[in-house]
Structures are given as C-alpha cells and as structure tokens.
Design a protein around this motif. Structure first.
Motif, PDB file in Angstrom:
ATOM      1  N   ALA A 202       0.825  -1.203   0.000  1.00 46.53           N
ATOM      2  CA  ALA A 202       0.000   0.000   0.000  1.00 46.53           C
ATOM      3  C   ALA A 202       0.864   1.260   0.000  1.00 46.53           C
ATOM      4  O   ALA A 202       0.597   2.220  -0.757  1.00 46.53           O
ATOM      5  CB  ALA A 202      -0.926   0.006   1.212  1.00 46.53           C
ATOM      6  N   LEU A 203       1.894   1.274   0.821  1.00 47.34           N
ATOM      7  CA  LEU A 203       2.779   2.439   0.867  1.00 47.34           C
ATOM      8  C   LEU A 203       3.517   2.608  -0.455  1.00 47.34           C
ATOM      9  O   LEU A 203       3.761   3.741  -0.892  1.00 47.34           O
ATOM     10  CB  LEU A 203       3.775   2.298   2.024  1.00 47.34           C
ATOM     11  CG  LEU A 203       3.177   2.189   3.431  1.00 47.34           C
ATOM     12  CD1 LEU A 203       4.276   2.264   4.481  1.00 47.34           C
ATOM     13  CD2 LEU A 203       2.133   3.265   3.667  1.00 47.34           C
ATOM     14  N   SER A 204       3.853   1.497  -1.085  1.00 49.98           N
ATOM     15  CA  SER A 204       4.488   1.569  -2.401  1.00 49.98           C
ATOM     16  C   SER A 204       3.536   2.164  -3.426  1.00 49.98           C
ATOM     17  O   SER A 204       3.930   2.998  -4.250  1.00 49.98           O
ATOM     18  CB  SER A 204       4.934   0.170  -2.849  1.00 49.98           C
ATOM     19  OG  SER A 204       5.885  -0.372  -1.953  1.00 49.98           O
ATOM     20  N   GLY A 205       2.273   1.737  -3.375  1.00 50.80           N
ATOM     21  CA  GLY A 205       1.277   2.274  -4.295  1.00 50.80           C
ATOM     22  C   GLY A 205       1.082   3.763  -4.117  1.00 50.80           C
ATOM     23  O   GLY A 205       0.898   4.506  -5.091  1.00 50.80           O
ATOM     24  N   HIS A 206       1.114   4.214  -2.852  1.00 49.49           N
ATOM     25  CA  HIS A 206       0.970   5.649  -2.567  1.00 49.49           C
ATOM     26  C   HIS A 206       2.171   6.426  -3.103  1.00 49.49           C
ATOM     27  O   HIS A 206       2.030   7.505  -3.696  1.00 49.49           O
ATOM     28  CB  HIS A 206       0.840   5.853  -1.055  1.00 49.49           C
ATOM     29  CG  HIS A 206       0.449   7.236  -0.653  1.00 49.49           C
ATOM     30  ND1 HIS A 206       1.378   8.213  -0.362  1.00 49.49           N
ATOM     31  CD2 HIS A 206      -0.764   7.820  -0.500  1.00 49.49           C
ATOM     32  CE1 HIS A 206       0.754   9.337  -0.035  1.00 49.49           C
ATOM     33  NE2 HIS A 206      -0.542   9.128  -0.113  1.00 49.49           N
ATOM     34  N   GLY A 207       3.370   5.871  -2.909  1.00 49.97           N
ATOM     35  CA  GLY A 207       4.566   6.537  -3.394  1.00 49.97           C
ATOM     36  C   GLY A 207       4.632   6.592  -4.907  1.00 49.97           C
ATOM     37  O   GLY A 207       5.010   7.613  -5.489  1.00 49.97           O
ATOM     38  N   ILE A 208       4.251   5.488  -5.564  1.00 49.19           N
ATOM     39  CA  ILE A 208       4.250   5.457  -7.030  1.00 49.19           C
ATOM     40  C   ILE A 208       3.246   6.467  -7.583  1.00 49.19           C
ATOM     41  O   ILE A 208       3.509   7.151  -8.582  1.00 49.19           O
ATOM     42  CB  ILE A 208       3.931   4.035  -7.535  1.00 49.19           C
ATOM     43  CG1 ILE A 208       5.071   3.080  -7.171  1.00 49.19           C
ATOM     44  CG2 ILE A 208       3.697   4.027  -9.045  1.00 49.19           C
ATOM     45  CD1 ILE A 208       4.765   1.622  -7.451  1.00 49.19           C
ATOM     46  N   LEU A 209       2.085   6.578  -6.930  1.00 44.74           N
ATOM     47  CA  LEU A 209       1.081   7.542  -7.377  1.00 44.74           C
ATOM     48  C   LEU A 209       1.612   8.969  -7.292  1.00 44.74           C
ATOM     49  O   LEU A 209       1.375   9.785  -8.187  1.00 44.74           O
ATOM     50  CB  LEU A 209      -0.193   7.408  -6.539  1.00 44.74           C
ATOM     51  CG  LEU A 209      -1.302   8.425  -6.843  1.00 44.74           C
ATOM     52  CD1 LEU A 209      -1.735   8.329  -8.300  1.00 44.74           C
ATOM     53  CD2 LEU A 209      -2.498   8.209  -5.912  1.00 44.74           C
ATOM     54  N   SER A 210       2.325   9.287  -6.221  1.00 46.35           N
ATOM     55  CA  SER A 210       2.870  10.637  -6.084  1.00 46.35           C
ATOM     56  C   SER A 210       3.843  10.944  -7.217  1.00 46.35           C
ATOM     57  O   SER A 210       3.877  12.073  -7.736  1.00 46.35           O
ATOM     58  CB  SER A 210       3.556  10.785  -4.726  1.00 46.35           C
ATOM     59  OG  SER A 210       4.692   9.945  -4.626  1.00 46.35           O
ATOM     60  N   LYS A 211       4.634   9.942  -7.625  1.00 47.73           N
ATOM     61  CA  LYS A 211       5.562  10.146  -8.743  1.00 47.73           C
ATOM     62  C   LYS A 211       4.809  10.252 -10.065  1.00 47.73           C
ATOM     63  O   LYS A 211       5.211  11.010 -10.952  1.00 47.73           O
ATOM     64  CB  LYS A 211       6.563   8.987  -8.794  1.00 47.73           C
ATOM     65  CG  LYS A 211       7.504   8.943  -7.588  1.00 47.73           C
ATOM     66  CD  LYS A 211       8.472   7.778  -7.679  1.00 47.73           C
ATOM     67  CE  LYS A 211       9.420   7.761  -6.485  1.00 47.73           C
ATOM     68  NZ  LYS A 211      10.381   6.635  -6.540  1.00 47.73           N
ATOM     69  N   TYR A 212       3.726   9.498 -10.179  1.00 46.37           N
ATOM     70  CA  TYR A 212       2.910   9.579 -11.392  1.00 46.37           C
ATOM     71  C   TYR A 212       2.301  10.977 -11.528  1.00 46.37           C
ATOM     72  O   TYR A 212       2.274  11.547 -12.626  1.00 46.37           O
ATOM     73  CB  TYR A 212       1.812   8.517 -11.350  1.00 46.37           C
ATOM     74  CG  TYR A 212       0.960   8.478 -12.590  1.00 46.37           C
ATOM     75  CD1 TYR A 212       1.315   7.678 -13.672  1.00 46.37           C
ATOM     76  CD2 TYR A 212      -0.203   9.243 -12.685  1.00 46.37           C
ATOM     77  CE1 TYR A 212       0.542   7.647 -14.825  1.00 46.37           C
ATOM     78  CE2 TYR A 212      -0.981   9.221 -13.834  1.00 46.37           C
ATOM     79  CZ  TYR A 212      -0.605   8.421 -14.902  1.00 46.37           C
ATOM     80  OH  TYR A 212      -1.372   8.403 -16.034  1.00 46.37           O
ATOM     81  N   ILE A 213       1.810  11.515 -10.419  1.00 43.06           N
ATOM     82  CA  ILE A 213       1.238  12.861 -10.433  1.00 43.06           C
ATOM     83  C   ILE A 213       2.303  13.883 -10.828  1.00 43.06           C
ATOM     84  O   ILE A 213       2.034  14.837 -11.571  1.00 43.06           O
ATOM     85  CB  ILE A 213       0.651  13.214  -9.052  1.00 43.06           C
ATOM     86  CG1 ILE A 213      -0.590  12.362  -8.777  1.00 43.06           C
ATOM     87  CG2 ILE A 213       0.307  14.697  -8.958  1.00 43.06           C
ATOM     88  CD1 ILE A 213      -1.158  12.524  -7.375  1.00 43.06           C
ATOM     89  N   TYR A 214       3.520  13.679 -10.350  1.00 45.86           N
ATOM     90  CA  TYR A 214       4.631  14.579 -10.672  1.00 45.86           C
ATOM     91  C   TYR A 214       4.872  14.620 -12.183  1.00 45.86           C
ATOM     92  O   TYR A 214       5.117  15.685 -12.759  1.00 45.86           O
ATOM     93  CB  TYR A 214       5.892  14.108  -9.950  1.00 45.86           C
ATOM     94  CG  TYR A 214       7.084  15.026 -10.108  1.00 45.86           C
ATOM     95  CD1 TYR A 214       7.354  16.010  -9.158  1.00 45.86           C
ATOM     96  CD2 TYR A 214       7.951  14.899 -11.196  1.00 45.86           C
ATOM     97  CE1 TYR A 214       8.449  16.846  -9.288  1.00 45.86           C
ATOM     98  CE2 TYR A 214       9.051  15.733 -11.339  1.00 45.86           C
ATOM     99  CZ  TYR A 214       9.292  16.708 -10.384  1.00 45.86           C
ATOM    100  OH  TYR A 214      10.378  17.540 -10.526  1.00 45.86           O
ATOM    101  N   ALA A 215       4.793  13.451 -12.818  1.00 46.73           N
ATOM    102  CA  ALA A 215       5.077  13.359 -14.261  1.00 46.73           C
ATOM    103  C   ALA A 215       3.846  13.541 -15.128  1.00 46.73           C
ATOM    104  O   ALA A 215       3.949  13.989 -16.279  1.00 46.73           O
ATOM    105  CB  ALA A 215       5.729  12.011 -14.567  1.00 46.73           C
ATOM    106  N   HIS A 216       2.673  13.218 -14.566  1.00 43.25           N
ATOM    107  CA  HIS A 216       1.429  13.295 -15.345  1.00 43.25           C
ATOM    108  C   HIS A 216       0.377  14.052 -14.532  1.00 43.25           C
ATOM    109  O   HIS A 216      -0.401  13.441 -13.790  1.00 43.25           O
ATOM    110  CB  HIS A 216       0.925  11.892 -15.685  1.00 43.25           C
ATOM    111  CG  HIS A 216       1.928  11.031 -16.382  1.00 43.25           C
ATOM    112  ND1 HIS A 216       2.174  11.106 -17.737  1.00 43.25           N
ATOM    113  CD2 HIS A 216       2.775  10.076 -15.904  1.00 43.25           C
ATOM    114  CE1 HIS A 216       3.105  10.235 -18.071  1.00 43.25           C
ATOM    115  NE2 HIS A 216       3.489   9.595 -16.978  1.00 43.25           N
TER     116      HIS A 216
END
Length: 279
Positions: A202-216
C-alpha cells in the motif's frame, strides 16, 4: 502557468458549501467524544487524557483540511489540496484511531447497546471492511482513480461528488489505519506478516502515485503545481507513514516478546494492542 479557471470559478462556490458541511460533521464528532469522556469518567476510572488530546488534535487536523485558509487555497493551488489530503486522509485518521473511540463508546453505552455494538463488530461485514487488502484497495485504489481520471476535475463542479470524495478519503484512511494497527477491540484479527505485506504494498502504491502525479498532472492542473503537489504527497506521506510503521513494529515486538516490561511504561499505553476481543 495558471490553473484551469473553469475549475476555479465553480469550485470555490461548491467547496464553500461542502466545507461547511464537512466542518460541522467533525465538530459534532469532537463534541460527542468529549461528552462520552464525561459520561465514561462517571462510571469507570478516568479516561486517559492523552487519548482525548489525540482526538482533539485529530479533529483539528481534519478541520484545517476542510475549512479555513488551507481549504480555500486548495481550490487555487494543487499543493494546498495535497496538504489537505495528507491531513484529512492520513494524519487525522491516525490520530483518531490512537484515541480509541470504539473502546470509549463501549465504556459509555448501556450494557444492552454495548452488546449490540459488539455483535456488529464481530459481523462478517466488519470482517470484510477491516481486512487489510480491502482497506488498501479502498484507500490507495481510490486515490489512483481520483488523480488519474477526470474525477478530480468533476468533483469541483458537483457539491455531492465533492462531499462524497472527501468523506471517502477520510473513511478510507481511517479503515486502512485500523486494519494495520489494533488500538480498539479487533474481533477480526490478521497476522503481522499478512498486515506487513499489505502495508508495504500500500505504501508503495501511494509513493508510485505521487511520482505519477509529478510526471502526469491531473486534468486541469498545471505541471508546476502537480510537481510541487506530488513532492508534498511523497515526502509528507512518508513522514506520516513512518509513525504508522513505528507503531506497527512496536505492537509486533510486544506480541513477540510478551514477557517484556515495556507495557508498564505509561508513555506507551496509547500504542498498546488490546487483548483479543470477547464482545
């Protein structure tokens, strides 16, 4: 680069009315908790003041997220919206869980009503909504849907949708927290390894989403605001997650070493895992 004005012009009116409703709900929760403390103290030994303080601070975090300057700026700056997410969906739920509201409720209610509440807690439905996999999908999955579709833009045009999403963010964060650390009675307990694996994912999913928002960037959000919001979500989320991880590991350590005298320290009682639920 400016924010999409089609969002701003509508969202300020929608947000104002919605934020008032949300603020009232949290104020009611604060009053009910304080009243329950008063009633409980008349029947039993004094309720820990530390738990009351945690509840007050938790409600305060939620109120900051849905009312006042942060909530107003959230309609103009994505980073403020993300700050509201961290407060409403992560920090406030964690503090409120540590305040043990279910335990307080069971102490306050008459025996008949307390038994009914116990039966509800032991129901299959509660077993589902408190399962770590369900709560992780409900929490992290909901955020992915919000920020990777047109839902984020749509909520600024519909007061009911705006209310629904903010209530969902809070409830999802609360359910996720109670599925990971046991502060209140937990009739549907899951093992530490099971919870730990889900927590990491879950924490990985949250972190990946934050990076996705940064790029997209979400629809209608300028890239520079998405980048600042993504960074806040990543690093701010890590800080709050660290508290959750520490409490989880502390409870695991206590369960593995039940003979230790750590529980005798008053400073640790807010993080103690309750005894198996008996209803």
């Amino acid at each position: 680069m400016q924010t999409d004005h089609s969002i701003l012009n509508v969202s300020q009116g929608v947000g104002l009315n919605s934020n008032i409703i949300l603020a009232v709900l949290f104020i009611v929760a604060l009053v009910l908790y304080l009243l329950a403390v008063i009633v409980s103290n008349r029947k039993h030994k004094p309720w820990p003041i530390s738990r009351t303080i945690l509840w007050v601070i938790g409600v305060g975090c939620a109120l900051v997220a849905v009312s006042g300057p942060v909530a107003q700026q959230a309609h103009m700056e994505f980073s403020f919206h993300m700050l509201g997410h961290l407060l409403l969906g992560m920090l406030a739920p964690l503090l409120l869980v540590l305040a043990a509201p279910v335990t307080l409720t069971l102490r306050t209610l008459p025996v008949t009503l307390a038994r009914r509440l116990s039966n509800i807690l032991k129901s299959r439905m509660m077993g589902l909504v408190s399962d770590p996999i369900f709560t992780a999908i409900f929490n992290i999955g909901g955020l992915w849907v919000l920020y990777t579709t047109s839902l984020y833009k749509a909520m600024h045009h519909d007061i009911l949708l705006y209310l629904f999403i903010h209530i969902h963010v809070f409830l999802a964060g609360y359910l996720f927290t109670i599925s990971m650390i046991y502060i209140d009675p937990a009739p549907h307990r899951r093992g530490y390894i099971y919870r730990g694996i889900v927590l990491i994912l879950a924490l990985s999913g949250h972190g990946i989403l934050s990076k996705y928002i940064y790029a997209h960037p979400p629809i209608g959000i300028p890239r520079d605001q998405a980048q600042s919001g993504g960074m806040l979500m990543y690093y701010g989320g890590d800080m709050i997650d660290l508290i959750l991880i520490l409490i989880f590991c502390y409870q695991w350590y206590k369960a593995a070493r039940p003979g230790m005298n750590i529980s005798k320290s008053k400073d640790n009682k807010n993080f103690e895992e309750p005894q198996p639920f008996k209803g």
